[in-house]
Design a protein around this motif. Structure first.
Motif, PDB file in Angstrom:
ATOM      1  N   ARG A  69       0.806  -1.217   0.000  1.00 21.67           N
ATOM      2  CA  ARG A  69       0.000   0.000   0.000  1.00 21.67           C
ATOM      3  C   ARG A  69       0.843   1.273   0.000  1.00 21.67           C
ATOM      4  NH1 ARG A  69      -3.186  -1.878   5.191  1.00 21.67           N
ATOM      5  NH2 ARG A  69      -1.149  -2.844   5.457  1.00 21.67           N
ATOM      6  N   ASP A  70       2.127   1.116   0.313  1.00 21.13           N
ATOM      7  CA  ASP A  70       2.986   2.300   0.387  1.00 21.13           C
ATOM      8  C   ASP A  70       3.752   2.567  -0.896  1.00 21.13           C
ATOM      9  OD1 ASP A  70       2.401   3.012   3.033  1.00 21.13           O
ATOM     10  OD2 ASP A  70       3.797   1.515   3.808  1.00 21.13           O
ATOM     11  N   VAL A  71       3.768   1.596  -1.794  1.00 20.05           N
ATOM     12  CA  VAL A  71       4.659   1.695  -2.947  1.00 20.05           C
ATOM     13  C   VAL A  71       4.419   2.937  -3.789  1.00 20.05           C
ATOM     14  CG1 VAL A  71       5.431   0.576  -5.045  1.00 20.05           C
ATOM     15  CG2 VAL A  71       4.929  -0.792  -3.037  1.00 20.05           C
ATOM     16  N   LEU A 126      11.732   9.688 -10.482  1.00 15.93           N
ATOM     17  CA  LEU A 126      11.190   9.150 -11.731  1.00 15.93           C
ATOM     18  C   LEU A 126      10.123  10.087 -12.286  1.00 15.93           C
ATOM     19  CD1 LEU A 126      10.797   5.411 -10.710  1.00 15.93           C
ATOM     20  CD2 LEU A 126      12.568   6.423 -12.166  1.00 15.93           C
ATOM     21  N   SER A 127       9.963  10.019 -13.584  1.00 15.15           N
ATOM     22  CA  SER A 127       8.983  10.900 -14.216  1.00 15.15           C
ATOM     23  C   SER A 127       7.571  10.452 -13.869  1.00 15.15           C
ATOM     24  CB  SER A 127       9.159  10.859 -15.732  1.00 15.15           C
ATOM     25  OG  SER A 127       8.735   9.596 -16.210  1.00 15.15           O
ATOM     26  N   ARG A 128       6.672  11.370 -14.047  1.00 18.15           N
ATOM     27  CA  ARG A 128       5.280  11.091 -13.778  1.00 18.15           C
ATOM     28  C   ARG A 128       4.794   9.887 -14.590  1.00 18.15           C
ATOM     29  NH1 ARG A 128       0.427  15.516 -14.171  1.00 18.15           N
ATOM     30  NH2 ARG A 128      -1.242  14.106 -13.560  1.00 18.15           N
ATOM     31  N   ALA A 162       7.483  -3.055  -8.935  1.00 19.80           N
ATOM     32  CA  ALA A 162       7.519  -1.641  -8.570  1.00 19.80           C
ATOM     33  C   ALA A 162       8.400  -1.417  -7.352  1.00 19.80           C
ATOM     34  CB  ALA A 162       6.104  -1.134  -8.299  1.00 19.80           C
ATOM     35  N   LYS A 163       8.326  -2.359  -6.424  1.00 24.07           N
ATOM     36  CA  LYS A 163       9.162  -2.233  -5.218  1.00 24.07           C
ATOM     37  C   LYS A 163      10.636  -2.287  -5.571  1.00 24.07           C
ATOM     38  CE  LYS A 163       5.814  -4.358  -2.163  1.00 24.07           C
ATOM     39  NZ  LYS A 163       5.533  -5.429  -1.204  1.00 24.07           N
ATOM     40  N   LYS A 164      10.946  -3.132  -6.541  1.00 24.16           N
ATOM     41  CA  LYS A 164      12.355  -3.231  -6.933  1.00 24.16           C
ATOM     42  C   LYS A 164      12.822  -1.922  -7.562  1.00 24.16           C
ATOM     43  CE  LYS A 164      12.685  -8.199  -7.538  1.00 24.16           C
ATOM     44  NZ  LYS A 164      12.743  -9.302  -8.509  1.00 24.16           N
ATOM     45  N   GLU A 193       3.385   6.447 -13.030  1.00 24.65           N
ATOM     46  CA  GLU A 193       2.001   6.040 -13.283  1.00 24.65           C
ATOM     47  C   GLU A 193       1.931   4.661 -13.923  1.00 24.65           C
ATOM     48  OE1 GLU A 193       0.452   9.509 -15.257  1.00 24.65           O
ATOM     49  OE2 GLU A 193      -0.190  10.408 -13.341  1.00 24.65           O
ATOM     50  N   GLU A 194       2.949   4.329 -14.713  1.00 20.17           N
ATOM     51  CA  GLU A 194       3.018   2.969 -15.267  1.00 20.17           C
ATOM     52  C   GLU A 194       3.145   1.953 -14.133  1.00 20.17           C
ATOM     53  OE1 GLU A 194       2.651   1.345 -18.180  1.00 20.17           O
ATOM     54  OE2 GLU A 194       1.969   3.346 -18.771  1.00 20.17           O
ATOM     55  N   LEU A 195       4.077   2.223 -13.244  1.00 21.69           N
ATOM     56  CA  LEU A 195       4.332   1.292 -12.143  1.00 21.69           C
ATOM     57  C   LEU A 195       3.123   1.152 -11.227  1.00 21.69           C
ATOM     58  CD1 LEU A 195       7.970   2.392 -11.258  1.00 21.69           C
ATOM     59  CD2 LEU A 195       7.281   0.190 -12.215  1.00 21.69           C
TER      60      LEU A 195
END
Length: 423
Positions: free
Chosen positions: A273-275, A285-287, A304-306, A291-293
């Motif tokens: 929930r924090d990612v 990182l860019s917006r 995403a965490k990685k 947003e992809e992640l």
RNA sequence: GGGGGGGUUCCCGAGCGGUCAAAGGGAACAGACUGUAAAUCUGUCGUCAGUAGACUACGGAGGUUCGAAUCCUCCCCCCCCCA
């Protein structure tokens, strides 16, 4: 302010801060937005020199300064060498221990070094957006008491001070006079920066709200200058824990206190929930990338965490260290390959000869366990592995037969690893 | 200065002469389940030794007791009320 540089998804600082989740409260958003479009603004954040390293908790304000500078404004970091001698009551329940001047000096140097990874400081030149790092002891420590009272104290109303949350919350537990003065000192900092460096904005955690407001009042009275305040949310993880805290204490930015590998692991192990929140707050990182992640779901969130872990580690420890941590983690969790970055210690080969070395002792020595009793318990709970094999014998000795490829691989639980390199 | 209430193991918080290494909760750690996540269930959670033992701990220093976190004395710190 015109935006230059790379990766600018927003044409102004405030929009970016809001999108990224930095924006908690602002004393005058309309006024601040206007100011930021009109000129390059100087803003400051204070850091506490209570240790010779910053920790993850300070990362949020640091990123605030990074974004500020990215948008062409000038960041000032204040290291509270003067105020650290007093202690901020905000958000604390007890009087903080006081530091000596020498210790603060030492801490200052460490912090300066760390901040310089994030912010471009002025190297005696005259670059327009280059940051400054100042020590408020420079203007606080030799100020005489009477003088200070007459110059500054007259502008403060005790009634107003008592109304501050930081003070009210301490009425039960007790608040010493020295701490009660903290907000005055911080307000004075703001006034000095405004007067001497044209600083117009103070940022900080939301617990600094009262202190910041005091500073704004003082600037108006003292310098007839309109200045602004912007606060960041006080972060807690999804499970309610304080940001940047683990069993062993704070997660530090100093690689000597928290290894890059452990630092990386802290971020990989973040709650699902924090990612998203953390990607926005702690990476550059860019917006679009973020947003992809954020679209990832279920087990894929690990991807995403990685990215989060790799990016944050790279910002703090450099790309190279980040990559080493990635490799080490992959090696450990997928069972093979490069393990050169796993935390390790050295031990002479003789220790393993004959009866060998008691596993219990090895676990304590390398820091995996705090005591032998704890080590015993862990073994009983099937939590300890040597070379991947669960250990069931508490009295096991490590001998030459446990050495594989010049090391003994210890593991506790699923995540804690340590290699003893045999020299 | 006077009166009252407090300081307990990482945190909150019981205990108020032995059965107390100290209830309960939280945090944390481990096991199971999983996705190096969460939730859930189970276990652990002072040190040393190892099954039954020793030591160190209940703000500090003394004392009373066969025996104290618990009683007494002095000291330190905090809160509340009065001056």
């Amino acid at each position: 302010m015109s935006s230059h540089g790379k990766n600018l998804d927003f044409d102004n600082f405030v929009d970016e801060m809001q999108w990224r989740g930095f924006f908690e409260q602002c004393t005058n958003e309309v006024g601040l937005r206007k100011l930021l479009t009109e000129e390059s603004v100087t803003a400051y954040i204070g850091f506490d020199p209570t240790a010779d390293s910053l920790h993850v908790g300070s990362l949020l304000p640091i990123m605030g300064l990074v974004h500020l500078q990215k948008h062409g404004h000038r960041p000032i970091g204040i290291v509270g060498g003067g105020t650290a001698m007093v202690g901020d009551p905000s958000g604390k329940t007890e009087l903080r221990q006081m530091l000596t001047l020498e210790k603060i000096e030492e801490n200052l140097a460490g912090i300066r070094e760390q901040l310089s990874h994030f912010i471009k400081f002025d190297e005696g030149g005259h670059e327009p957006g280059a940051g400054l790092l100042l020590n408020n002891a420079d203007w606080l420590k030799d100020y005489g008491y009477i003088e200070f009272l007459r110059d500054v104290g007259r502008y403060f109303s005790v009634n107003q001070m008592l109304a501050r949350d930081s003070v009210k919350s301490r009425m039960e537990k007790g608040l010493s006079f020295i701490e009660f003065n903290y907000m005055i000192l911080q307000a004075y900092d703001f006034m000095v920066l405004n007067r001497d460096h044209g600083c117009r904005l103070q940022m900080g955690g939301n617990d600094q709200w009262g202190n910041i407001c005091s500073g704004i009042d003082l600037c108006r009275r003292f310098n007839q200058s309109e200045v602004f305040g912007l606060t960041f949310p006080l972060l807690a993880t999804a499970t309610g824990a304080k940001m940047g805290k683990t069993a062993d204490g704070a997660v530090w930015l100093d690689p000597k206190r928290t290894t890059p590998y452990d630092f990386y692991q802290y971020w990989v192990n973040v709650d699902d929930r924090d990612v998203s929140r953390f990607l926005r707050l702690y990476t550059l990182l860019s917006r679009k990338d973020i947003e992809e992640l954020e679209k990832l779901e279920g087990a894929d969130i690990r991807q995403a965490k990685k990215v989060l872990a790799r990016e944050v580690t790279a910002q703090v420890h450099g790309r190279e260290e980040a990559n080493r941590s990635v490799k080490a983690a992959e090696a450990l969790f997928s069972g093979k390959a490069d393990t050169s970055s796993v935390p390790s210690s050295d031990r002479p080969a003789v220790d393993f000869e004959g009866n060998g070395l008691l596993l219990l002792e090895a676990l304590v020595d390398c820091g995996l366990m705090k005591s032998k009793g704890e080590a015993r318990r862990m073994i009983r709970q099937n939590a300890v592995r040597v070379e991947g094999e669960v250990v069931s014998d508490e009295m096991l000795s490590l001998t030459t037969s446990h050495i594989v490829e010049g090391k003994v691989a210890l593991q506790v639980g699923k995540k804690r690893h340590h290699h003893i390199k045999v020299k």
